[in-house]
Scaffold this motif. Sequence first.
Motif, PDB file in Angstrom:
ATOM      1  N   SER A 149       0.848  -1.190   0.000  1.00 26.79           N
ATOM      2  CA  SER A 149       0.000   0.000   0.000  1.00 26.79           C
ATOM      3  C   SER A 149       0.879   1.233   0.000  1.00 26.79           C
ATOM      4  O   SER A 149       1.925   1.250   0.629  1.00 26.79           O
ATOM      5  N   LYS A 150       0.449   2.242  -0.745  1.00 24.54           N
ATOM      6  CA  LYS A 150       1.267   3.443  -0.807  1.00 24.54           C
ATOM      7  C   LYS A 150       0.397   4.625  -1.182  1.00 24.54           C
ATOM      8  O   LYS A 150      -0.613   4.475  -1.855  1.00 24.54           O
ATOM      9  N   PRO A 151       0.803   5.812  -0.748  1.00 29.15           N
ATOM     10  CA  PRO A 151       0.041   6.997  -1.141  1.00 29.15           C
ATOM     11  C   PRO A 151       0.337   7.365  -2.584  1.00 29.15           C
ATOM     12  O   PRO A 151       1.451   7.187  -3.050  1.00 29.15           O
ATOM     13  N   TRP A 152      -0.685   7.843  -3.272  1.00 31.47           N
ATOM     14  CA  TRP A 152      -0.482   8.319  -4.638  1.00 31.47           C
ATOM     15  C   TRP A 152       0.268   9.635  -4.575  1.00 31.47           C
ATOM     16  O   TRP A 152      -0.014  10.497  -3.742  1.00 31.47           O
ATOM     17  N   ASN A 153       1.230   9.768  -5.467  1.00 30.18           N
ATOM     18  CA  ASN A 153       2.001  10.985  -5.529  1.00 30.18           C
ATOM     19  C   ASN A 153       2.342  11.215  -6.990  1.00 30.18           C
ATOM     20  O   ASN A 153       3.034  10.419  -7.602  1.00 30.18           O
ATOM     21  N   THR A 154       1.818  12.297  -7.550  1.00 31.34           N
ATOM     22  CA  THR A 154       2.035  12.514  -8.976  1.00 31.34           C
ATOM     23  C   THR A 154       3.454  12.995  -9.256  1.00 31.34           C
ATOM     24  O   THR A 154       3.929  12.913 -10.375  1.00 31.34           O
ATOM     25  N   ASN A 155       4.163  13.466  -8.221  1.00 30.37           N
ATOM     26  CA  ASN A 155       5.569  13.860  -8.391  1.00 30.37           C
ATOM     27  C   ASN A 155       6.335  12.674  -8.956  1.00 30.37           C
ATOM     28  O   ASN A 155       6.273  11.586  -8.425  1.00 30.37           O
ATOM     29  N   GLY A 156       7.059  12.900  -9.985  1.00 29.62           N
ATOM     30  CA  GLY A 156       7.858  11.798 -10.499  1.00 29.62           C
ATOM     31  C   GLY A 156       7.309  11.223 -11.777  1.00 29.62           C
ATOM     32  O   GLY A 156       8.000  10.486 -12.478  1.00 29.62           O
ATOM     33  N   ILE A 157       6.075  11.568 -12.107  1.00 30.28           N
ATOM     34  CA  ILE A 157       5.498  11.028 -13.328  1.00 30.28           C
ATOM     35  C   ILE A 157       6.242  11.576 -14.547  1.00 30.28           C
ATOM     36  O   ILE A 157       6.347  10.917 -15.569  1.00 30.28           O
ATOM     37  N   GLU A 158       6.811  12.780 -14.400  1.00 32.47           N
ATOM     38  CA  GLU A 158       7.605  13.376 -15.474  1.00 32.47           C
ATOM     39  C   GLU A 158       8.719  12.440 -15.919  1.00 32.47           C
ATOM     40  O   GLU A 158       9.035  12.349 -17.101  1.00 32.47           O
ATOM     41  N   GLY A 159       9.325  11.760 -14.956  1.00 38.51           N
ATOM     42  CA  GLY A 159      10.435  10.867 -15.255  1.00 38.51           C
ATOM     43  C   GLY A 159      10.020   9.764 -16.206  1.00 38.51           C
ATOM     44  O   GLY A 159      10.754   9.411 -17.125  1.00 38.51           O
ATOM     45  N   VAL A 160       8.815   9.230 -15.987  1.00 37.93           N
ATOM     46  CA  VAL A 160       8.323   8.157 -16.844  1.00 37.93           C
ATOM     47  C   VAL A 160       7.980   8.707 -18.227  1.00 37.93           C
ATOM     48  O   VAL A 160       8.282   8.098 -19.253  1.00 37.93           O
ATOM     49  N   PHE A 161       7.377   9.884 -18.240  1.00 37.72           N
ATOM     50  CA  PHE A 161       7.028  10.495 -19.517  1.00 37.72           C
ATOM     51  C   PHE A 161       8.288  10.778 -20.344  1.00 37.72           C
ATOM     52  O   PHE A 161       8.349  10.486 -21.527  1.00 37.72           O
ATOM     53  N   LYS A 162       9.300  11.291 -19.663  1.00 35.84           N
ATOM     54  CA  LYS A 162      10.568  11.580 -20.338  1.00 35.84           C
ATOM     55  C   LYS A 162      11.180  10.299 -20.901  1.00 35.84           C
ATOM     56  O   LYS A 162      11.775  10.309 -21.974  1.00 35.84           O
ATOM     57  N   PHE A 163      11.011   9.230 -20.140  1.00 35.47           N
ATOM     58  CA  PHE A 163      11.538   7.938 -20.604  1.00 35.47           C
ATOM     59  C   PHE A 163      10.878   7.528 -21.925  1.00 35.47           C
ATOM     60  O   PHE A 163      11.546   7.122 -22.872  1.00 35.47           O
ATOM     61  N   LEU A 164       9.557   7.653 -21.996  1.00 35.92           N
ATOM     62  CA  LEU A 164       8.859   7.222 -23.216  1.00 35.92           C
ATOM     63  C   LEU A 164       9.271   8.091 -24.412  1.00 35.92           C
ATOM     64  O   LEU A 164       9.398   7.604 -25.530  1.00 35.92           O
ATOM     65  N   ARG A 165       9.482   9.353 -24.123  1.00 34.60           N
ATOM     66  CA  ARG A 165       9.887  10.262 -25.186  1.00 34.60           C
ATOM     67  C   ARG A 165      11.298   9.909 -25.667  1.00 34.60           C
ATOM     68  O   ARG A 165      11.592   9.935 -26.854  1.00 34.60           O
ATOM     69  N   LYS A 166      12.146   9.542 -24.739  1.00 40.21           N
ATOM     70  CA  LYS A 166      13.511   9.141 -25.061  1.00 40.21           C
ATOM     71  C   LYS A 166      13.500   7.847 -25.883  1.00 40.21           C
ATOM     72  O   LYS A 166      14.291   7.678 -26.820  1.00 40.21           O
ATOM     73  N   PHE A 167      12.587   6.971 -25.521  1.00 42.58           N
ATOM     74  CA  PHE A 167      12.420   5.716 -26.247  1.00 42.58           C
ATOM     75  C   PHE A 167      11.978   6.003 -27.685  1.00 42.58           C
ATOM     76  O   PHE A 167      12.522   5.460 -28.648  1.00 42.58           O
TER      77      PHE A 167
END
Length: 934
Positions: free
Chosen positions: A743-761
């Motif tokens: 269980s964990k709290p939702w935190n939108t901080n950090g989603i940029e990192g994943v988005f940047k990854f897909l763009r890099k891909f």
Amino acid sequence: MDYQFKDIEQKWQQFWAQHGTFKAEDKSAKPKYYVLDMFPYPSGAGLHVGHPLGYIASDIFARYKRLKGFNVLHPMGYDSFGLPAEQYAIQTGQHPAITTEANIATYRRQLDQIGFSFDWSREVRTSSPDYYKWTQWIFMQLFNSWYNKDADKAESITKLVEHFEQNGSAGINAVCDEEVLSFTADEWKAMPNSAQQSELLKYRLTYLRESTVNWCPALGTVLANDEVKDGFSERGGYPVEQKKMMQWSMRITAYAERLLQGLDTIDWPEPLKEMQRNWIGKSTGASVKFPIEKTTHHSSLTTHNYIEVFTTRIDTIFGVTFLVIAPEHELVASLTTPEQKADIDAYITATKKKSELDRMADAKTVSGAFTGSYVLNPLNGEKIQIWIADYVLAGYGTGAVMAVPSGDQRDYLFAKHFNLPIVPIIDIQNIETEADPTKEGTYINSDFMNGLDYKAGTAAVIAKLESIGAGKAKVNFRMRDAIFGRQRYWGEPVPVYFKDGLPHLIEESHLPLLLPEVDKYLPTESGEPPLGRAEGWKHPEGEYELSTMPGWAGSSWYWYRYMDAHNDKEFASREAIEYWKDVDLYIGGSEHATGHLLYSRFWNKFLKDIDQVVEEEPFKKLINQGMIQGRSNFVYRLIDEEGRGTNTFVSHGLIKEYKTSPLHVDVNIVENEVLNIEKFKKFRPEFETAEFILESGKYICGVEVEKMSKSKFNVVNPDDIINRYGADTLRMYEMFLGPLEQSKPWNTNGIEGVFKFLRKFWRLFHNDAWEFGVSNAEPSKAELKALHKIIRKVEEDIERFSFNTSVSSFMIAVNELTDLKCNNRTVLQDLVIVLSSYAPHICEELWTLLGNPAGSLSYAPFPKFNSAYLVEDEFAYPISINGKTKMNLNISLSLDIKDIEAFVLANADVQRYLDGKTPKKVIVVKGRIVNMVV
RNA sequence: GCUCAGAUGGUGGAACUGGUAGACACGCAGGACUUAAAAUCCUGUUCCCGUAAACGGAGUGCGGGUUCGAUUCCCGCUCUGAGUACCA
């Protein structure tokens, strides 16, 4: 072109829908794999970001299994009967079917946006008549069955009737009501039909009986034990009281032992199995009858001349100094002597007043009252007082206990408080200050048991009790039969009518028994359930049952319907059931541990007994996804000297210097705890003129983890995330957040990192001007190494449900390939397939751009891992001295241990660290480490 | 009370059978590009000592133990979360 996630995602979602890409085949040469999610109740609030967590994990798994060559069944549907739609109907008059329909449309839109690979052609809704027809059908099978303990399975009621006709009730070993009649075959045949039917009802697996139920007046219905939390309804939090009512029940207790044993055969999380074990609550002991002493025995006492107790410590029977029965025990009135009547009545009144909560909070206070009557110890005839006390529960065992104050702490406290004798029965027992429940030592004060140890003593007592007919070894279960009726409208009608006070099933050909229309969704004036309002709703032979089935009815078999969702002859064809068999992977929340997951196992075992399904357990492997909590943000309103709130807000780091009060602020206008002041001013009209006391030029918000809810302004809607970053980013980010089961709290901080990854891909396939282009050159060794590392990693991670670590590994792979400036077709194409279960849309698009034949990559073969690409000829050995790493040294992996040791000791830097000393011992672990002990 | 799960940087977390603790990402700091901002890119980032580097020390909730070597195994404790509770 740059990564245009919106166009790509829309395009592929349409493609999948149009081409039925994820339709599972009913006949296939491929091996089958069934991946199931717990289907949702479609609530009016729609999905928040926590709901899809488990669906994303199961979808990744389903897509992966397709790539691995399995015929995958991955369906979705709706558990669409339920209380909220009905509550809404009561308030607004809107038919629950309409509300439900609208909510389902919202759910479907939201689910589609996330890009799930569900086979929607198999969708089920529990509230749809062609579905609940079969829920009613299963109810009828239960009604027509009884549990034969000798065969240890359910059998047809006609078999029982045949036995009665030939042999009477003799030789029947059934799970049934306590008070069944004994009769001969002739007596049975002589009985009028109504008497026969009412006798059979005591054996049926679904039956009517007057039982104490959890009645919730605010909801106007009864609730199951698992729907009540601390005396309040789980839904709504309304008070719940105990009430006696005629109710449909399911004889789940017949399956108690099998439900317990089955847990050892399935791959479920241990805590969840433990919860089911506790719920079933098996305890092994003995039951003993204590005869009631005749002289004190009240005149109205005719049917009983003994009190039966259950105990797990029958060996302590010579330590019994009093007997305690529950205040609700049926014999209380007849046992109470005239002298004690005032005491007992006062005590019962006081107990009734106490709520369930008080009774729990009050656990330490000792209370009780003496009835004035006595029982006799069956082994030595000793006279024993009978008391009542609320620490004895009417609902467990026989509602009576034999009190052994020397061995049981509650009995001990009770004895001390009321000055009752305490007799030690084991030689090493120390009972100065508290009870001593030891099983060590040998017995004293125990007649024929004196000198025996625990094992021998227990055996001796049971043998003795059995020989005089006063008791026997017994297994007791905490689990009760499940109540199967709700006094509500929005549920499955029970396919039963009443004639001459007895229930009869309707004709099978008349199924489904449709839910009738009513003018209002409230109980009738006479207090009957809402179905009592349905005009002209009447069976030709009698009155229909007015209560409906509980929420768990429809969900207790739905996984079978997906196997053959449109069959109008059977709930699912034999052929489909023999092919799909059971659920290979089930993902859902642990809140269903003692409800849905227990009832489903019960129905499954029953369906197996009557030869409708082929597996004893429905869900082979189960995973509990963790709950996603909300993460609330706060602003701090400055309080002026008069204690009034101002329109000035203090940044979180400075609140110690001011007097402030916290205020929830919408998490969507906060980024990395920094408040967006412009948006805050528009958050509410009165904040238009707000002023701020900042730290380092920023307003920092406070943070707290709470349940996700509208009132706390911490709800994050997946639609917003998808709008901003796309579904592929949402899917990968939810997985990246941490281990699935945690269980964990939702935190939108950090989603940029994943988005940047897909763009890099995406960029790997494009040049600086965003033009698509890949090379057909031979891949380099380094490129192949990066590729095969990720192939192996993803396989390993998915198989052990470690989705967060594979997201990290994808990032590493793309970082490596970017550094290598890789744009090699074969490498990138394989990477597209490997990533596609996580980020399907972007991968479909790239698959097409790579020039593959038009269509989906969903069934492309998963790349084959080749370990040859990962072979190294050197390894950078960590060189440590006394376990502390000092340096790294590149050494050929072809060297053997002796040579490595020599090589290391010859190294000048190593010698410098050794400072002229000779190591006492050198440990070399090939390919791992070198450690020197100095 | 009982049962179960857990505790690792400023944050989410990684380290799979005992073998380089802090992968990956966020955040933060500095820099490049820009008139500026956004975006993008580069560098640094466990803590302490030190101007910096080299170097040194501490470190996976706490206290012990086993081991050449422990986040990992064992014993005792603290705290957090979940479930359950006069269950005889």
